[in-house]
Design an enzyme around this catalytic site. Structure first.
Site, PDB file in Angstrom:
ATOM      1  N   CYS A   8       0.871  -1.186   0.000  1.00 35.24           N
ATOM      2  CA  CYS A   8       0.000   0.000   0.000  1.00 35.24           C
ATOM      3  C   CYS A   8       0.904   1.231   0.000  1.00 35.24           C
ATOM      4  CB  CYS A   8      -0.972  -0.026   1.178  1.00 35.24           C
ATOM      5  SG  CYS A   8      -0.191   0.018   2.809  1.00 35.24           S
ATOM      6  N   ASN A  11       2.298   1.447   4.393  1.00 32.61           N
ATOM      7  CA  ASN A  11       2.600   0.163   5.070  1.00 32.61           C
ATOM      8  C   ASN A  11       2.291   0.236   6.572  1.00 32.61           C
ATOM      9  OD1 ASN A  11       5.468  -2.055   5.603  1.00 32.61           O
ATOM     10  ND2 ASN A  11       3.394  -2.616   5.137  1.00 32.61           N
ATOM     11  N   CYS A  13      -1.401   0.751   7.398  1.00 32.01           N
ATOM     12  CA  CYS A  13      -2.853   0.463   7.517  1.00 32.01           C
ATOM     13  C   CYS A  13      -3.245  -0.759   6.690  1.00 32.01           C
ATOM     14  CB  CYS A  13      -3.691   1.664   7.095  1.00 32.01           C
ATOM     15  SG  CYS A  13      -3.411   3.152   8.086  1.00 32.01           S
ATOM     16  N   ARG A  14      -3.353  -0.611   5.376  1.00 26.77           N
ATOM     17  CA  ARG A  14      -3.939  -1.679   4.550  1.00 26.77           C
ATOM     18  C   ARG A  14      -3.033  -2.896   4.387  1.00 26.77           C
ATOM     19  NH1 ARG A  14      -5.095   2.250  -0.319  1.00 26.77           N
ATOM     20  NH2 ARG A  14      -3.185   3.113   0.610  1.00 26.77           N
ATOM     21  N   SER A  15      -1.759  -2.675   3.993  1.00 28.58           N
ATOM     22  CA  SER A  15      -0.933  -3.863   3.689  1.00 28.58           C
ATOM     23  C   SER A  15      -0.532  -4.663   4.933  1.00 28.58           C
ATOM     24  CB  SER A  15       0.272  -3.513   2.804  1.00 28.58           C
ATOM     25  OG  SER A  15       1.141  -2.605   3.414  1.00 28.58           O
ATOM     26  N   ASP A 125      -8.034   3.879   1.034  1.00 28.85           N
ATOM     27  CA  ASP A 125      -7.093   4.319   2.064  1.00 28.85           C
ATOM     28  C   ASP A 125      -7.885   4.794   3.288  1.00 28.85           C
ATOM     29  OD1 ASP A 125      -5.249   5.624   3.619  1.00 28.85           O
ATOM     30  OD2 ASP A 125      -4.455   6.871   1.994  1.00 28.85           O
TER      31      ASP A 125
END
Ligand code: 4NP
Length: 157
Positions: A8, A11, A13-15, A125
């Protein structure tokens, strides 16, 4: 060994959420000796940070601890090292396409393309929004993780 990298922007939050969810899944399926998982960001700004506290709390509510993960920036070596390089959104996808040499670019995919039934191609995001965004990230990532594992089994195991 099949190597999976989630990418993401930050690195944090999402990934790392995807890394935690997918690691949880392959642990349940007893596949940790066949598949490894990592995550990285296209930005280096948050390098060495823990996942965002909201991402940690949302994952922990689903039984997944991601507190040990630390952010890092994606590198050109990652293009060679990993078999699946999975972008959370189209911006991350474009950045990875520019980073990786042409022969490695087929490995780069939008992660949500492994869950075509959800009719979304991007994990939004959640960084500047509220708690709901982190729940949505988990819902999307859980769905795509199931599809990703099915693809790995079909192609490689
Ligand atoms: P992520 O969220 O890409 O899911 O880790 C973000 C984290 C930080 C920033 C943007 C997105 N940032 O601009 O600092």
């Amino acid at each position: 060994m099949i190597k999976v990298l989630f990418v993401c922007l930050g690195n944090i939050c999402r990934s790392p959420t995807a890394e935690g969810v997918f690691t949880h899944l392959i642990t349940q399926e007893k596949l940790t000796d066949k598949i490894t998982v990592d995550s990285a960001g296209t930005l280096g700004f948050h390098s060495h940070s823990q996942p965002d506290s909201r991402a940690q709390s949302a994952a922990l509510k689903r039984g997944i601890n991601i507190s040990h993960l630390r952010a890092r920036q994606v590198t050109r070596e990652d293009c060679y090292e990993f078999d699946y390089i999975l972008a959370m959104d189209k911006d991350n996808y474009a950045t990875l396409q520019s980073l990786c040499p042409p022969a490695q670019r087929d490995k780069i995919r939008l992660f949500l393309d492994f869950a075509p039934q959800i009719n979304r191609r991007e994990v939004p995001d959640p960084y500047s929004g509220g708690a709901h965004g982190f729940e949505l990230v988990l819902d999307l990532v859980e769905a795509a993780s199931v599809g990703l594992l099915a693809d790995i089994r079909h192609q490689h195991l």
